[in-house]
Design an enzyme around this catalytic site. Structure first.
Site, PDB file in Angstrom:
ATOM      1  N   LYS A 188      -9.448   2.330   0.477  1.00  0.00           N
ATOM      2  CA  LYS A 188      -8.025   2.565   0.732  1.00  0.00           C
ATOM      3  C   LYS A 188      -7.514   1.487   1.666  1.00  0.00           C
ATOM      4  O   LYS A 188      -7.473   1.639   2.891  1.00  0.00           O
ATOM      5  CB  LYS A 188      -7.800   3.962   1.321  1.00  0.00           C
ATOM      6  CG  LYS A 188      -6.382   4.469   1.062  1.00  0.00           C
ATOM      7  CD  LYS A 188      -6.081   4.563  -0.420  1.00  0.00           C
ATOM      8  CE  LYS A 188      -4.623   4.842  -0.705  1.00  0.00           C
ATOM      9  NZ  LYS A 188      -4.299   4.793  -2.113  1.00  0.00           N
ATOM     10  N   SER A 381      -2.408   5.136  -7.229  1.00  0.00           N
ATOM     11  CA  SER A 381      -2.335   6.167  -6.203  1.00  0.00           C
ATOM     12  C   SER A 381      -1.336   7.256  -6.621  1.00  0.00           C
ATOM     13  O   SER A 381      -1.574   7.948  -7.598  1.00  0.00           O
ATOM     14  CB  SER A 381      -1.985   5.545  -4.846  1.00  0.00           C
ATOM     15  OG  SER A 381      -2.470   6.369  -3.805  1.00  0.00           O
TER      16      SER A 381
END
Length: 581
Positions: A188, A381
């Protein structure tokens, strides 16, 4: 004296009102004229001069409709594809003249346009590309043409792809600003620019993997179009052998070098015109007014476009508003005339809760009719979150997708406020936990643990729903999650996507699953009324101008801070904005 003051004030007010009325009247007439259909003469050439940004649907800028060249104009990708498709069977269109230098869009959008041009040529009509400069992406699109020409002293940028990331940690250190980061997963990377001075090994790994996958697809397409082996193209690119216009011809990237007047003579020859005859060029903006995009079928496939950052509230330019998309999906699923839904996603993600609201409505829609996801440049995402519930996911080879993960950010400005500008604060609260996301104080350990637990729980929700949507176990989803980003080709291989293809493929799948052959497409959200758009643009421009005037040279900093503010709270957002350059 007061009489004359009142008299002149009244006269001034009347004049101003009169001017406003005239302006609005002109605007209304211009709004009506934009919808009037135009006719196309015989032996016309569709001129695609792609000098403006390309978005999924065209930006709603009323001022640009009144005065061409002003305002925030864009080309709508889906409308461009529709125009090329219509020109394919239009007897008045002989061919397409393509001008591309700097394409302001992503690789998947370029692939969509490229495929449309290739389909256009199957009709027996021609496509000619000409430019004084080709960027990597512009050249990739140009290779769909029958002939690729360039200005005698022009350039072709053909030396591979790069992705550059800017890091702000040193700036924050100097300003005494401390970002508090909460995340799940090694990949991330959205937060890395705030807490690092360089790329992590994990981020380097995924960026290298994506770059090579995307470039491999591009070289394969160029190889087929130019009849040059992929290995030779890699050598030309790696060593940057094309460093001048003649080099581009020598290595086969460009067919010939011409001045603009010589290109026009070539087009005249194709049309059978005399040397000094005027070429009947038709611009895209004019051509799209020569036909109606809505068919007469009673069956409709609703194309719901989610283009931009995912946010709460209503949609606007560059933002996918959960409230707006939920309303559109609900109307589509409850409408008898809508036989299927195509969700067109071009989003790097955003606010998790907004994505979850849209996920719920899309999940309900799948119980009533086929829902197909068509991925654009990004479906990462939060963008993947809303796509993963669909019956079938269609991605371009170069789509950036995955990034299954979440993060949270808050900024501790307490030392900056105190040390740099002399502002202090004190909090009075009724319990142990106060305002957690306040920038004026440092978070306590208890507050940090609460925030991290929230991020962990949302990650579990994300991966469990992804597992259900993709028919996989949660453990298997987690192996390809952790925030890692994939290309469409890679996503097809690991199970995050079903089909490699474009928007047209998604529509065909939707029609097939709905069992309809006769249908029309309708795009949502629909454009707002002309006057509403005009007044909204006017208000936004005035607000922006006032802020710019007040801040002066500090206005760019204000714009950047507005972007940074959107990162606060829990986000399902991709880390790196990827551009071809």
């Amino acid at each position: 004296m007061n009489f004359f003051k009142l008299f002149f004030a009244s006269c001034l007010g009347t004049v101003v009102a009169f001017v406003v009325i005239i302006f609005l009247s002109i605007a209304m007439l211009a709004g009506l004229s934009t919808d009037s259909q135009v006719s196309i003469g015989e032996k016309s050439v569709l001129h695609l001069n792609l000098e403006a940004p390309i978005t999924e649907l065209e930006m709603e800028d009323a001022l640009a409709e009144i005065i061409p060249g002003t305002g925030n104009q864009s080309y709508g990708l889906l409308q461009l594809k529709e125009a090329i498709q219509h020109a394919e069977t239009d007897p008045n269109i002989e061919g397409i003249y393509l001008n591309t230098s700097y394409l302001m869009t992503g690789t998947a959008s370029i692939q969509e346009l490229r495929n449309s041009l290739i389909d256009f040529k199957k009709s027996g009509k021609w496509v000619i590309s000409y430019s004084d400069f080709y960027t990597e992406g512009a050249y990739y699109l140009a290779t769909a043409a029958d002939k690729v020409y360039m200005y005698n002293e022009g350039e072709v940028e053909f030396n591979g792809l790069t992705s550059e990331v800017l890091f702000f940690k040193k700036m924050f250190d100097k300003l005494d600003i401390k970002p508090e980061i909460f995340r799940v997963g090694d990949f991330k990377s959205a937060v890395e620019p705030l807490i690092r001075e360089d790329l992590s090994e994990e981020n380097k790994l995924q960026l290298n993997s994506m770059l090579n996958s995307i470039y491999g697809d591009m070289l394969s397409g160029i190889s087929d179009a130019r009849n040059i082996p992929v290995e030779k193209l890699r050598e030309i690119s790696d060593k940057m052998l094309v460093r001048s216009a003649p080099d581009a011809v020598t290595y086969g990237l460009v067919d010939s070098l011409y001045y603009d007047d010589e290109i026009k003579d070539i087009i005249r020859g194709k049309l059978g015109l005399e040397k000094k005859a005027t070429i009947p060029f038709v611009t895209y903006r004019k051509y799209k007014k020569s036909y109606t995009s809505s068919g007469s079928s009673a069956n409709e496939i609703a194309v719901i476009v989610a283009d931009g950052n995912i946010v709460l509230g209503k949609a606007d330019q560059g933002n996918v508003g959960a409230e707006t998309i939920v309303q559109q999906v609900r109307k589509a699923r409850n409408s008898d005339r809508v036989k299927a839904i195509v969700l067109r996603v071009n989003s790097p993600g955003g606010v998790f809760q907004a994505g979850d609201m849209m996920w719920r409505e899309l999940m309900l829609a799948t119980k009533q009719k086929p829902v197909i996801a068509s991925m654009g440049d990004y479906a990462a995402s939060g963008g993947y979150y809303i796509a993963m519930v669909c019956d079938t996911i269609v991605a371009q080879p170069t789509t950036i997708t995955g990034s299954i993960g979440v993060f949270g950010i808050t900024f501790d400005l307490s030392k900056f406020l105190d040390n740099k500008i002399g502002i202090t604060s004190e909090e009075v609260k009724t319990g142990e936990i106060g305002e957690m996301l306040s920038v004026a104080h440092t978070m306590t350990d208890v507050e940090k643990s609460i925030m991290q637990k929230s991020v962990d729980e949302i990650y579990e929700t994300f991966t469990s729903k992804a597992a259900a949507g993709r028919g996989m176990t949660q453990d298997n989803i987690k192996k390809i999650a952790s925030g890692r980003v994939w290309t469409g080709t890679q996503a097809k291989g690991n199970g995050l996507a079903d089909v490699i293809g474009g928007f047209d493929d998604a529509v065909k799948i939707a029609a097939s699953k709905a069992g309809v052959e006769d249908y029309k497409l309708r795009y949502y959200p629909q454009p707002r009324p002309f006057i509403e758009r005009l007044m909204n643009n006017w208000e936004e421009d005035n607000t922006r101008s006032a802020i710019r005037s007040e801040l002066g040279v500090y206005y760019p900093m204000y714009e950047e801070w507005q972007k940074v503010k959107t990162l606060q709270g829990v986000q399902a957002r991709m880390g790196v904005e990827f551009k071809v350059k």
